[in-house]
Enzyme design. Structure first.
Site, short mmCIF file in Angstrom:
data_model
loop_
_atom_site.label_atom_id
_atom_site.label_comp_id
_atom_site.label_asym_id
_atom_site.label_seq_id
_atom_site.Cartn_x
_atom_site.Cartn_y
_atom_site.Cartn_z
N VAL A 98 0.86 -1.18 0.00
CA VAL A 98 0.00 0.00 0.00
C VAL A 98 0.90 1.23 0.00
O VAL A 98 1.92 1.27 0.69
CB VAL A 98 -0.91 0.03 1.24
N CYS A 99 0.51 2.23 -0.80
CA CYS A 99 1.23 3.50 -0.81
C CYS A 99 2.71 3.28 -1.13
O CYS A 99 3.06 2.49 -2.01
CB CYS A 99 1.01 4.21 0.53
N THR A 100 3.60 3.93 -0.40
CA THR A 100 5.04 3.83 -0.69
C THR A 100 5.66 2.52 -0.20
O THR A 100 6.85 2.30 -0.40
CB THR A 100 5.79 5.01 -0.08
#
Length: 223
Positions: A98-100
């Site tokens: 998720v995300c970075t």
């Protein structure tokens, strides 16, 4: 199903807690929270997390999930963390982020040649880990699932829930959580935000993204 979340200092708590809330409700789900040690792990929003397992005693995982956050700068350069992700990613049925958190997968060599997404401010940097950036809230390439920034982790988790347990189970979880987004305004992506809002956030992220680029370069040299 054994579901393992990676914990590291200064992760974004919603990157973790959003998917956790959904995936932990899958029938037969067993969740492990893995970290370098069993010491409490600080997040970016006061909340502190308690690991259930260290890297050494974590059971083999079926689904590996890597959250993001500013702490990725150190996590993706930490040899023990990257080794753990490589080990579990090699045997997991689902390799996810998720995300970075995508860049920790990238540092472990798990995004090479894969379509992927991440937070909009870091999106183009995916090329530096050998991934093909795709502008979408959730991207699947084989057994690799990646989610966009922060709240995209909830949509990401429902995508996984559907893949694993079927649409009816995923819908039931959605109803139980009353996940029915109706934001007061639509400014949650660069394509929808008004220009002044987008420019202000881009300026705010600029020093952070530059520091990330330096950390990523070092991480890729180590890998």
């Amino acid at each position: 199903m054994n579901i393992t979340f990676l914990l590291f200092p200064n992760l974004t708590q919603l990157d973790f807690t959003g998917p956790l809330q959904v995936l932990s409700r899958l029938p037969g789900a067993r969740v492990a929270l893995a970290a370098k040690s069993l010491a409490p792990v600080p997040t970016d929003a006061v909340l502190t997390l308690n690991p259930t397992h260290s890297f050494d005693d974590c059971p083999p995982t079926d689904l590996l999930c890597i959250p993001g956050g500013f702490g990725i700068d150190d996590a993706m350069r930490d040899e023990e963390t990257v080794a753990f992700v490589k080990r579990e990613g090699a045997r997991a049925n689902y390799v996810t982020s998720v995300c970075t958190g995508a860049f920790i997968l990238g540092a472990a060599g798990l995004l090479a040649g894969k379509k992927a997404t991440t937070h909009w401010a870091y999106h183009d940097e995916l090329k530096r880990v050998g991934a093909e950036p795709v502008k979408a809230r959730v991207v699947r390439d084989g057994n690799v699932f990646t989610g966009g920034g922060v709240t995209a982790g909830i949509d990401f988790a429902f995508t996984l829930a559907t893949e694993i347990a079927g649409e009816e189970v995923a819908k039931a979880i959605q109803l139980g959580l009353e996940y029915d987004p109706a934001p007061p305004f639509y400014a949650g992506s660069p394509d929808k935000a008004e220009t002044p809002v987008f420019e202000a956030m881009t300026e705010r992220y600029a020093p952070r993204v530059e520091a990330f680029r330096v950390a990523l370069a070092k991480a890729m040299k180590q890998s």
